[in-house]
Design a protein around this motif. Structure first.
Motif, short mmCIF file in Angstrom:
data_model
loop_
_atom_site.label_atom_id
_atom_site.label_comp_id
_atom_site.label_asym_id
_atom_site.label_seq_id
_atom_site.Cartn_x
_atom_site.Cartn_y
_atom_site.Cartn_z
N VAL A 173 0.81 -1.21 0.09
CA VAL A 173 0.07 0.14 -0.11
C VAL A 173 0.94 1.30 0.02
N GLN A 174 0.66 2.15 -0.90
CA GLN A 174 1.77 3.14 -1.13
C GLN A 174 0.84 4.46 -1.61
N GLY A 175 1.39 5.57 -1.32
CA GLY A 175 0.66 6.74 -1.53
C GLY A 175 1.77 7.55 -2.77
N LYS A 176 0.98 7.67 -4.04
CA LYS A 176 1.70 7.91 -5.36
C LYS A 176 1.51 9.57 -5.34
N ASP A 177 2.30 10.21 -6.14
CA ASP A 177 2.32 11.54 -6.52
C ASP A 177 1.45 11.77 -7.80
N LEU A 233 25.24 -23.36 -13.47
CA LEU A 233 24.46 -23.32 -14.82
C LEU A 233 23.10 -23.82 -14.36
N PHE A 234 21.88 -22.87 -14.55
CA PHE A 234 20.77 -22.94 -14.08
C PHE A 234 19.78 -22.88 -15.34
N ILE A 235 18.77 -23.42 -15.26
CA ILE A 235 17.45 -23.37 -16.24
C ILE A 235 16.27 -22.74 -15.15
N ASP A 236 15.85 -21.63 -15.65
CA ASP A 236 14.82 -20.96 -14.59
C ASP A 236 13.49 -20.73 -15.50
N PHE A 237 12.46 -20.89 -14.82
CA PHE A 237 11.03 -20.62 -15.39
C PHE A 237 10.29 -19.90 -13.94
N GLU A 238 9.87 -18.76 -14.62
CA GLU A 238 8.95 -17.92 -13.81
C GLU A 238 7.75 -17.43 -14.33
N GLN A 239 6.67 -17.57 -13.52
CA GLN A 239 5.45 -17.03 -13.58
C GLN A 239 5.14 -15.89 -12.58
N THR A 240 4.75 -14.62 -13.24
CA THR A 240 4.29 -13.44 -12.14
C THR A 240 2.90 -13.26 -12.51
N ILE A 241 2.12 -12.78 -11.40
CA ILE A 241 1.03 -12.18 -11.44
C ILE A 241 1.11 -10.86 -10.71
N ARG A 242 0.76 -9.83 -11.66
CA ARG A 242 1.03 -8.38 -11.04
C ARG A 242 -0.34 -7.65 -11.28
N ARG A 243 -0.98 -7.39 -9.94
CA ARG A 243 -2.27 -6.46 -10.05
C ARG A 243 -2.03 -5.27 -9.19
N SER A 244 -2.23 -4.01 -10.09
CA SER A 244 -2.08 -3.03 -9.07
C SER A 244 -3.52 -1.91 -9.53
N GLU A 245 -3.74 -1.56 -8.52
CA GLU A 245 -4.98 -0.65 -8.57
C GLU A 245 -4.82 0.85 -7.71
N SER A 246 -5.07 1.79 -8.43
CA SER A 246 -4.64 3.19 -7.97
C SER A 246 -5.49 4.33 -8.49
N ASP A 247 -5.36 5.25 -7.92
CA ASP A 247 -5.95 6.52 -8.19
C ASP A 247 -5.86 7.04 -9.63
N LEU A 248 -4.34 6.95 -9.75
CA LEU A 248 -3.82 7.30 -11.16
C LEU A 248 -3.92 6.36 -12.05
#
Length: 606
Positions: free
Chosen positions: A512-516, A566-581
């Protein structure tokens, strides 16, 4: 800037006493110390392995780690060897003692030992490859090419050797998809890392890599917000100078390097261009690896249960066009870490950020801040300046078996009457972290949990300076938490290693953050001058004020180690942002697949 209060006298006396003690005590370090070493590149997953086994045994390592990271290869090697020694002493049967560690644990310990084989007797004896490539390459599992004098093995027992060199390639290639974009994301990093030692006292390290990357939309948005309008210069989180690559990408070069010198059995000096992370949490509220590498001189004095760290850094106050000389700023820090008991560590620190402009329009180093044993606020007042001073503490406590509590407190400005008066005064600027780690959770081998809360008041780390000479920023990037200020954050991390070579990690962030908005300053953007706040918003300030923004960030990753580093990577990202802006509102699903070789993964988690 700290306000004068009763803390000043107390802190002045404390630093003076501790500084005197550091000069007077001459107790040698552990006899197991071999000599000089270097540090592996900071990697949260790599550091976690070390922390995991220190928590698991409850008591701290025989070598003082403290909160300043990355740890040295020498300290890691000694720690791993001590664990192997305990495994052999715990039971008359070697196999029975090893049964206290899972197959994944034994793999991890061997990995750490081999990765630091020049400072680990176990690693040195087990690192040989079954078959070298063309007789000269990969003679050892962890090194593409390595050279050391022929009598090294015998001299290792005595803590003496002449020359040790390690050369490894660096590669990170990957591709991904962000459902909010109509093009693919990608990463393409190529480079090399070279490190080693000369004699017992001198270590050296250099890293050079070039990267072309097309980032997910939310990262690109940060790049655009940090960058100036100049088309030949962009600002990429974690990096220095960058330029545009094709239509949607960036191109940047990273070079890190330093020399490390052991001035005495208990004083170590490091000078170079790199990053430092200070803290026991996933985030740091004091100094993190988020900003670009910077020039620094680091002194570490270790004796008894104490480790005392001094850092003096030169940073960039702002980023102009590529053909312009960037204005300089300076950062100085004292950090004292004390193992109060075998399982309780506390640290106290102070730091200051400042810049000067002389008549020739150049930056000026303030010599008064180079004193390694003095209270910075006293120096600041004596200079008649209003530089940006900070103080605080950190701790970690392995309070029960397999569990650790930790925390961090940063005071930017603090006036007791205003804090207890609950007035919401804008200049009560503090940051707090509290967290817990639980390894082998619920008696499930290699299931590790971590929970962390970060709480940063509005305007923390900011300063009244339109030239950015004294805010807590380097290369337009926050020196501590990537979000800057004016936020609350809850982090949950689950790590599970079902197979020796497979690591599955789930991370969840709720912020939770207040933006400008346009023309506003509610205290989250560290680049904004706070000198007008007293006229417009002096009281009734609270976390989250301004344009309310709520963020849920979920990331699930699986990493399989094909061979050493030596690595093999797999990533799944869910990003949900709700803002007044509207520009901060998004709903993204991001999938990424990558191959990494001798380089940590990039975690843009905000």
């Amino acid at each position: 800037m700290m306000q004068p209060n009763f803390f000043v006298v107390f802190r002045s006396l404390l630093w003076a006493l501790l500084g005197s003690a550091a000069l007077l005590f001459s107790a040698p370090l552990s006899s197991a110390l071999y000599g000089q070493s270097t540090n592996p590149m900071y990697n949260a997953d790599y550091q976690w392995l070390i922390e995991r086994y220190e928590i698991r045994q409850r008591n701290f390592s025989p070598v003082h780690f403290g909160a300043v990271k990355p740890y040295s290869r020498e300290a890691i090697g000694i720690f791993v060897d001590s664990l192997y020694l305990k495994m052999g002493q715990r039971d008359s049967s070697q196999q029975a003692s090893q049964d206290n560690f899972s197959a994944a644990d034994r793999f991890n310990l061997q990995y750490l030992a081999i990765d630091n084989r020049s400072w680990s007797k176990v690693g040195d004896s087990t690192s040989r490859s079954k078959k070298a490539i063309l007789k000269h390459f990969y003679k050892h599992q962890n090194d593409f090419f390595a050279v050391r004098n022929e009598h090294y093995a015998q001299r290792l027992e005595k803590g003496r050797y002449d020359f040790d060199l390690h050369v490894n390639p660096v590669l990170h290639v990957g591709i991904g998809r962000d459902n909010t974009q109509d093009y693919l994301n990608s990463i393409n990093t190529r480079g090399a890392v070279v490190y080693g030692t000369l004699g017992r006292r001198l270590g050296f390290y250099t890293y050079l890599a070039e990267t072309q990357a097309v980032f997910p939309a939310y990262v690109k948005q940060v790049v655009d917000s940090l960058s100036l309008l100049a088309v030949d210069n962009m600002v990429v989180p974690n990096e220095g100078f960058a330029k545009r690559f094709n239509e949607n990408g960036v191109d940047f070069l990273r070079a890190q390097g330093y020399i490390q010198f052991k001035a005495s059995p208990f004083v170590e000096v490091q000078f170079g261009h790199d990053k430092v992370f200070i803290g026991n949490g996933y985030r740091s509220l004091l100094l993190s690896d988020f900003a670009a590498p910077h020039l620094f001189l680091k002194l570490q004095t270790q004796f008894w249960r104490l480790k005392y760290t001094n850092i003096f850094s030169q940073m960039n106050a702002d980023v102009l066009r590529a053909s312009s000389l960037y204005p300089k700023k300076f950062f100085a820090l004292h950090h004292l870490s004390l193992n109060l008991t075998k399982n309780l560590n506390i640290g106290i620190f102070e730091s200051i950020v400042y810049g000067r402009r002389d008549q020739s329009n150049g930056s000026t180093l303030e010599l008064g801040y180079l004193n390694p044993f003095i209270f910075y606020r006293f120096v600041e007042q004596g200079l008649g300046s209003s530089d940006n001073a900070f103080l605080g503490l950190d701790f970690k406590w392995n309070f029960v078996k397999n569990m650790q509590l930790y925390g961090q407190l940063v005071l930017d400005e603090f006036v007791l009457d205003e804090v207890f008066g609950d007035t919401g005064w804008w200049a009560n600027k503090q940051a707090v972290q509290i967290g817990a780690k639980y390894v082998d959770a619920f008696k499930i081998s290699n299931l590790d949990l971590q929970a962390e809360i970060n709480w940063v008041r509005p305007y923390t780390y900011t300063h009244f300076d339109v030239l950015n000479l004294s805010n807590y920023v380097h290369y337009r990037q926050p020196l501590a938490h990537p979000l800057g200020a004016n936020f609350r954050e809850i982090i949950g991390i689950v790590r599970y290693q079902p197979l020796a070579r497979l690591q599955i990690t789930g991370r969840a962030f709720y912020i939770v953050q207040g933006k400008d908005g346009a023309g506003e300053n509610w205290g989250s953007n560290l680049l904004l001058d706070n000198s007008t706040i007293q006229l417009t918003n002096e009281y009734n300030n609270s976390i989250g004020q301004g344009q309310a923004t709520n963020l849920l960030f979920l990331r699930l990753s699986a990493s399989y180690q094909l061979r050493h580093n030596l690595f093999i990577d797999f990533e799944q990202t869910i990003r949900r942002s709700e803002s007044d802006l509207a520009r901060f509102t998004s709903n993204a699903a991001i999938s990424q697949f990558a191959l990494r070789w001798n380089i940590p993964t990039r975690n843009y988690e905000w």
